[in-house]
Design a protein around this motif. Structure first.
Motif, PDB file in Angstrom:
ATOM      1  N   SER A 103      12.249  42.296  42.205  1.00 21.86           N
ATOM      2  CA  SER A 103      11.442  42.938  41.176  1.00 21.86           C
ATOM      3  C   SER A 103      10.752  44.183  41.718  1.00 21.86           C
ATOM      4  CB  SER A 103      10.401  41.947  40.637  1.00 21.86           C
ATOM      5  OG  SER A 103       9.581  41.489  41.689  1.00 21.86           O
ATOM      6  N   ARG A 246      16.595  46.858  41.423  1.00 16.32           N
ATOM      7  CA  ARG A 246      15.889  45.909  40.579  1.00 16.32           C
ATOM      8  C   ARG A 246      16.925  45.140  39.760  1.00 16.32           C
ATOM      9  NH1 ARG A 246      11.747  50.235  40.133  1.00 16.32           N
ATOM     10  NH2 ARG A 246      12.761  51.108  38.292  1.00 16.32           N
ATOM     11  N   GLU A 248      18.068  44.833  36.855  1.00 13.46           N
ATOM     12  CA  GLU A 248      18.225  45.321  35.491  1.00 13.46           C
ATOM     13  C   GLU A 248      19.402  44.613  34.808  1.00 13.46           C
ATOM     14  OE1 GLU A 248      15.752  46.780  34.760  1.00 13.46           O
ATOM     15  OE2 GLU A 248      15.251  48.576  35.891  1.00 13.46           O
ATOM     16  N   ASP A 270      12.796  37.408  44.934  1.00  9.93           N
ATOM     17  CA  ASP A 270      11.808  36.612  44.229  1.00  9.93           C
ATOM     18  C   ASP A 270      12.090  35.119  44.335  1.00  9.93           C
ATOM     19  OD1 ASP A 270      10.914  39.042  43.570  1.00  9.93           O
ATOM     20  OD2 ASP A 270      11.087  38.840  41.417  1.00  9.93           O
ATOM     21  N   GLN A 320       4.778  41.186  45.840  1.00 11.18           N
ATOM     22  CA  GLN A 320       4.897  42.652  45.823  1.00 11.18           C
ATOM     23  C   GLN A 320       4.259  43.249  47.079  1.00 11.18           C
ATOM     24  OE1 GLN A 320       2.773  43.125  42.014  1.00 11.18           O
ATOM     25  NE2 GLN A 320       4.367  44.576  41.506  1.00 11.18           N
ATOM     26  N   GLN A 414      13.489  42.899  33.624  1.00 11.03           N
ATOM     27  CA  GLN A 414      13.579  41.684  34.423  1.00 11.03           C
ATOM     28  C   GLN A 414      12.908  41.827  35.781  1.00 11.03           C
ATOM     29  OE1 GLN A 414      17.441  39.637  34.311  1.00 11.03           O
ATOM     30  NE2 GLN A 414      18.000  40.909  32.563  1.00 11.03           N
ATOM     31  N   SER A 415      12.557  43.063  36.169  1.00  5.76           N
ATOM     32  CA  SER A 415      11.790  43.242  37.399  1.00  5.76           C
ATOM     33  C   SER A 415      10.303  42.974  37.169  1.00  5.76           C
ATOM     34  CB  SER A 415      11.975  44.665  37.933  1.00  5.76           C
ATOM     35  OG  SER A 415      11.486  45.622  37.006  1.00  5.76           O
ATOM     36  N   LEU A 416       9.897  42.870  35.897  1.00  2.21           N
ATOM     37  CA  LEU A 416       8.489  42.628  35.573  1.00  2.21           C
ATOM     38  C   LEU A 416       8.254  41.263  34.934  1.00  2.21           C
ATOM     39  CD1 LEU A 416       7.409  46.070  34.040  1.00  2.21           C
ATOM     40  CD2 LEU A 416       7.277  45.320  36.419  1.00  2.21           C
ATOM     41  N   THR A 418      10.058  37.377  33.353  1.00  4.06           N
ATOM     42  CA  THR A 418      11.183  36.446  33.340  1.00  4.06           C
ATOM     43  C   THR A 418      11.275  35.826  31.951  1.00  4.06           C
ATOM     44  OG1 THR A 418       9.836  34.564  34.084  1.00  4.06           O
ATOM     45  CG2 THR A 418      10.928  35.898  35.777  1.00  4.06           C
ATOM     46  N   ARG A 437       6.140  38.204  36.217  1.00  2.41           N
ATOM     47  CA  ARG A 437       6.416  37.950  37.631  1.00  2.41           C
ATOM     48  C   ARG A 437       5.185  38.262  38.488  1.00  2.41           C
ATOM     49  NH1 ARG A 437      11.716  37.148  38.816  1.00  2.41           N
ATOM     50  NH2 ARG A 437      13.290  37.875  37.337  1.00  2.41           N
ATOM     51  N   HIS A 438       4.381  39.230  38.044  1.00  2.00           N
ATOM     52  CA  HIS A 438       3.284  39.713  38.885  1.00  2.00           C
ATOM     53  C   HIS A 438       1.962  39.693  38.131  1.00  2.00           C
ATOM     54  CE1 HIS A 438       6.584  41.001  41.307  1.00  2.00           C
ATOM     55  NE2 HIS A 438       6.946  41.944  40.470  1.00  2.00           N
TER      56      HIS A 438
END
Length: 544
Positions: A103, A246, A248, A270, A320, A414-416, A418, A437-438
């Motif tokens: 991510s 990432r 994507e 991740d 991160q 999808q990097s941010l 789920t 995710r974060h």
């Protein structure tokens, strides 16, 4: 050129093919190059088309990200073992492509640079290309093959003459497809030189392509590049590609295609490796460096920072490294006291003129604005902000979207976030939920100063969600009655999560909520719930 000289023509450009230049300067295609004595024109054309900023050790990049000492050790060693063919797992050893995905801010580029440094020292590296969305010279594939070919000529000097001749024989080679460039300038020379290689000296085989998702021309060029790498690995066993990006959606699809599925090995930062301990070690070491070397170190307490502060920062990082490194860069400013800067980063005191998370905020802003409809994305993200992980089905009904719209709208996020099975699936027919995710993304979107034009009034959004939920339950009962009691009790469960004391700033939209509530068939619903002991028991459980 003046209007009184209409017959003046620009000089004819020199054809440099099969020519040898000896010193001096020349102008070609409106650019001036210095030609070393005796350098052949083909090699100079190669250099002209290369992208210096894309090298892993480019001097253009200030403080390039690299892994902190004794962190990411397992991942780096796995990649090096795979690239050298010494990895124990035979199935992994047979894969010519390794996809390092993670991510936003997970540290992919830092790992790629650390691998590049080590493999370069160990004679395993052929070349690197680091894409960068914000750099016009390296946010496209145009200079990729020329950059790799230039590095290969330096790593294997015996290829230089062959590559130079190939460029001179086809001066327009760099205007041809990426696949044709790979074939002519990399595969053919490598096959000729390395096919007869013998001895114990390791063969350099690794090519690193970092930040594929930052090749911003269009998603098709990213996919086409992957398919080109597949073609390359299908025609030679001499090259291995480490590709980082990432996760994507279009890249997930490309790697999952029949062409790519069986030839790549995946490391998902991740899932496969926990970064918590590495981030905590990084923070401990960096804070110790600040305590020992900062200009205002005499102002710091011996116990600063407390262990629980480091643990909290590591937890907030959510894997991160960019979050942790951003905190450190902010705190170590030589113009301020580190303890005060740390307090500002933790919101324990007002921020300084320079905000703590500028770099991280820019990353989030860049990703969100890549969406076709950023406003709709923010509507969806309001749910995990307000309620934690939240069911996709409910989001779609509350926002009046069609089934499947949430997954489509968030496909490139999808990097941010789920979208998958909820951690507590109490409703059997619901299969997926949205969650972040974060934690730092929530902090960003909830801070009006940091989010700026992306900031939303989430208190007002909560009232709108409640209003819409009441309307859905009431309308469903009027149309379907007791047959839909199970659905209604689910919605009552949802509304129970939504309702909290309404903030004063939301009073402007209370009218819609009250109007919806006045139409709610409370008596009829309770009467029918009383008829069905199961649903009444369920409602009692909800109220508890």
């Amino acid at each position: 050129m003046s209007m009184s000289q209409p017959d003046l023509q620009p000089p004819t450009l020199i054809n440099l093919s099969h020519s040898v230049l000896s010193g001096g300067n020349f102008t070609q295609n409106n650019q001036i190059y210095n030609v070393p004595n005796g350098e052949r024109a083909g090699f100079m054309r190669l250099v002209q088309n290369a992208t210096p900023n894309a090298l892993y050790d480019s001097g253009h990049i200030v403080d390039p990200p690299k892994c902190h000492l004794n962190t990411r050790v397992a991942i780096i060693q796995t990649i090096i073992d795979w690239s050298s063919g010494t990895i124990v797992d035979e199935k992994v050893k047979a894969k010519p492509i390794l996809w390092l995905k993670g991510s936003a801010g997970a540290g992919k580029s830092a790992i790629a640079r650390s691998v590049a440094e080590r493999t370069s020292k160990e004679g395993l590296l052929l070349g690197t290309f680091f894409f960068g969305a914000g750099d016009a010279t390296r946010n496209h594939v145009g200079g990729l093959v020329a950059t790799l070919a230039y590095q290969i000529c330096r790593t294997l000097p015996e290829l230089r003459g062959m590559v130079t001749t190939l460029v001179e024989d086809d001066p327009l080679i760099f205007n041809r497809s990426i696949s044709a460039q790979f074939t002519d300038l990399i595969i053919r020379p490598l096959s000729t030189i390395l096919s007869n290689h013998s001895g114990t000296i390791p063969i350099p085989r690794l090519v690193i392509i970092d930040g594929l998702d930052e090749c911003s021309a269009n998603i098709n060029s990213q996919r086409d590049l992957l398919y080109t790498l597949q073609e390359v690995t299908g025609s030679t066993t001499l090259i291995r590609f480490l590709v980082s990006s990432r996760p994507e959606s279009h890249l997930n699809n490309a790697f999952s295609s029949s062409r790519m599925a069986n030839i790549h090995y995946k490391i998902f930062l991740d899932d496969d490796y926990s970064a918590y301990q590495d981030i905590k070690l990084y923070l401990q070491d960096k804070f110790q460096e600040i305590k020992e070397g900062h200009v205002f170190k005499h102002k710091l307490l011996a116990t600063w920072p407390k262990p629980e502060i480091i643990w909290d920062l590591a937890r907030k990082s959510s894997g991160q490294f960019i979050y942790a490194s951003t905190v450190i860069r902010y705190v170590e400013s030589p113009r301020h006291r580190p303890d005060q800067r740390l307090d500002a980063a933790l919101n324990l005191r007002p921020p300084f003129k320079d905000l703590p998370f500028t770099e991280l905020d820019a990353l989030y802003r860049h990703i969100i604005y890549k969406a076709e409809d950023p406003s709709r994305v923010l509507d969806i993200l309001a749910f995990p902000i307000l309620y934690g992980e939240f069911y996709v089905e409910y989001i779609e009904r509350i926002l009046q979207l069609e089934e499947g719209d949430v997954e489509v709208i968030l496909a490139d996020f999808q990097s941010l976030v789920t979208i998958g099975m909820p951690s507590s699936a109490s409703h059997g027919h619901i299969e997926s939920a949205v969650k972040f995710r974060h934690k730092s993304l929530t902090d960003f979107l909830c801070d009006s100063q940091r989010a700026a034009e992306l900031y939303r009034d989430h208190s007002a959004a909560r009232v709108q969600h409640i209003t819409r939920s009441i309307l859905i339950v009431g309308t469903t009962f009027k149309h379907d009655g007791i047959r839909e009691l199970n659905l209604m009790t689910n919605w009552l469960t949802l509304t129970h999560r939504l309702i909290v004391p309404i903030q004063p700033e939301s009073h402007g939209i209370i009218h819609d909520l009250l109007q919806a509530a006045s139409q709610f068939p409370t008596f009829d619903i309770v009467k029918n719930l009383h008829v069905s002991g199961y649903y009444l028991h369920k409602l009692v459980c909800i109220s508890r």
